[in-house]
Design an enzyme around this catalytic site. Structure first.
Site, PDB file in Angstrom:
ATOM      1  N   GLU A 114      -4.816  11.020   0.569  1.00 46.90           N
ATOM      2  CA  GLU A 114      -4.501  10.136   1.687  1.00 46.90           C
ATOM      3  C   GLU A 114      -3.241  10.628   2.399  1.00 46.90           C
ATOM      4  O   GLU A 114      -2.138  10.497   1.888  1.00 46.90           O
ATOM      5  CB  GLU A 114      -4.305   8.704   1.185  1.00 46.90           C
ATOM      6  N   GLU A 128      -5.178  -4.409  -2.878  1.00 45.56           N
ATOM      7  CA  GLU A 128      -5.811  -3.628  -1.811  1.00 45.56           C
ATOM      8  C   GLU A 128      -5.018  -2.339  -1.695  1.00 45.56           C
ATOM      9  O   GLU A 128      -3.870  -2.339  -1.271  1.00 45.56           O
ATOM     10  CB  GLU A 128      -5.808  -4.416  -0.497  1.00 45.56           C
TER      11      GLU A 128
END
Length: 514
Positions: free
Chosen positions: A415, A274
């Site tokens: 990000e 993830e």
């Protein structure tokens, strides 16, 4: 350890840290293996851990060597045969006991999670509750599993049989240390696997406390081992170890790529990764104009998705796209709400580390140099390495006039993972979906609209493993958790976690007499 467990309030914890500081001897964590704590050799590498809210050093983190990793993996491997055959009811009882002990010490875990990570105490309590739920959920899930069977007419009955996959490496990030570590440990142990876990070296305190819970709960020796250390030494040795049959990792995409490269020749290894996200929030005009209640909920949900936990949640909606007809209205209302409700030191914590502070500051410097508009926030001051008495505080920042291409567009593409959000207008549904999907990531998305048809029409087009419509961060633990594109591979949760931690075989039983 006793002094640490007694420090179950912010005042007591601060007093303990002041006592440690005055003695010029930071708290030194210890590895946990074979159900015992072991101090690392003083000559071994250690990592200083700093409190984000003050910048003071609060702990020394031992860095497990390749030899330490090898010993822990071998211990987990030796424990696997007995644990994998332990009746489900007994595994369930032990996991439930872990859940209960954490619940009994909820405030202790919340206090140290807040100190260690920088988050507010209120946010830490929420995450401790989720950690409790992780163990309680999987403790009962394994008691009610079902399997499938099929008939080859007149020839054989076939059925699916599951067995534990083996030893796992469980590696968790620094943003939700306890919650995400327990999200891995609980199903791993529930499905009969053993593990070596490595929390982030930036936030290791709650894992140290959790190890004591496992011992108090009476888990068998070496079923769960916790090693501390960095990614370059400890993490690399752990994921590549040939006796490790699976890796569950949550963290950055670059590290996920490194894990895949390190294990490419180990075909047998289960990988659940993830990874990063740059998640969109889509705001349609009807979400603001239908009613005052709808308008208020829209603003509140978008703000929560942007700034909860200082924006240090992989699921945060850091790219907000707003329908052109209500863009100015939304920007004004959103800015007013954020200013009133998200205040550093009160409802917003400090970012996790000096390195992360510098990274976020670099993006804000770019925004300033490129002429973007700061609706809230500003470029924070430089903090030099070694400065004491300064926490890593960054004001919630709302940016508009952000370029979609060219210099400065990295604020829409990369990000940032902090309290920074961009707001961009869109013309219609097609453009909204195009903007949302124009990213290498595909972890999560938020859709705010009162149009029932649009909820499905747009929601089902978004490149995201998790789509929230008129809500955010709500989860049923059996649903699949994971992302698309560069946001990872694999899913976890309920039966999806069973896929990660077990191997499937099909058994064929002849229906004719042998």
């Amino acid at each position: 350890m006793e002094a640490l467990w007694a420090a179950n309030s912010l005042d007591k914890a601060d007093a303990l840290l002041q006592q440690i500081d005055s003695a010029s001897s930071p708290l030194t964590l210890q590895h946990f293996s074979q159900n015992t704590f072991s101090a690392a050799d003083e000559s071994a590498k250690h990592i200083d851990s700093f409190e984000p809210k003050t910048g003071r050093c609060i702990a020394r983190i031992p860095c497990a060597s390749a030899a330490d990793v090898d010993a822990a993996v071998k211990s987990a491997k030796a424990a696997f045969p007995a644990w994998s055959k332990t009746p489900r009811a007994e595994r369930s009882r032990l996991l439930r006991r872990v859940s209960d002990i954490i619940a009994e010490n909820r405030e202790l875990f919340a206090v140290w999670e807040s100190i260690d990570q920088g988050k507010t105490l209120e946010r830490a309590r929420i995450e401790v509750d989720r950690a409790i739920s992780n163990f309680s959920y999987f403790s009962t899930f394994i008691l009610h599993e079902s399997t499938s069977s099929r008939m080859v007419d007149g020839v054989a009955l076939t059925y699916e049989h599951r067995s534990p996959a083996g030893v796992f490496a469980l590696i968790s990030p620094w943003n939700m240390p306890l919650y995400l570590l327990t999200w891995k440990i609980a199903p791993c142990l529930a499905f009969g696997c053993t593990a070596v876990a490595k929390p982030s070296e930036v936030t290791s305190m709650s894992a140290f406390l959790l190890a004591a819970v496992f011992r108090q709960a009476g888990l068998p020796d070496s079923v769960i081992n916790i090693l501390f250390g960095d990614g370059a030494v400890t993490g690399s040795a752990l994921v590549a170890h040939p006796a490790v049959h699976g890796v569950s990792f949550t963290g950055g995409t670059a590290t996920g790529i490194a894990i895949r490269r390190a294990t490419v020749h180990q075909i047998y290894k289960h990988l659940s990764l993830e990874l990063g996200g740059k998640n969109p929030t889509l705001v349609f005009a009807d979400a603001l104009t239908t009613s005052p209640a709808s308008r208020a909920k829209t603003i509140r949900t978008a703000a929560m998705a942007a700034f909860e936990n200082q924006g240090e949640i992989c699921l945060c909606g850091s790219r907000i796209y707003v329908e052109q007809s209500v863009y100015d209205e939304f920007v004004a209302a959103f800015t007013e709400y954020v200013t009133a409700h998200y205040r550093t030191g009160e409802t917003v914590g400090a970012v996790v580390s000096l390195q992360h502070y510098a990274k976020i500051r670099g993006y804000l410097e770019t925004a300033q140099h490129r002429g973007m508009t700061f609706q809230t926030g500003s470029v924070p001051p430089v903090i030099d390495a070694g400065e004491t008495g300064k926490g890593y505080w960054i004001e919630p920042t709302v940016l508009t006039d952000v370029p979609a291409t060219g210099p400065g567009s990295e604020l829409l593409r990369e990000e940032i993972f902090g309290p920074v959000v961009t707001i961009v207008p869109f013309a219609d549904e097609d453009e909204a979906v195009g903007f949302a999907n124009d990213s290498e990531y595909g972890l999560a998305a938020v859709l705010l609209t009162n149009d029932g048809g649009r909820m499905r029409r747009v929601g089902e087009q978004l490149d995201a493993g998790l789509v929230w419509v008129n809500c955010w961060l709500v989860r049923e633990l059996g649903t699949p958790f994971g992302g698309m594109k560069n946001s990872g591979t694999g899913r976890e949760g309920g039966e999806y976690s069973r896929d990660v931690f077990t191997v499937a075989r099909t058994v064929h039983l002849a229906t004719v007499e042998w």
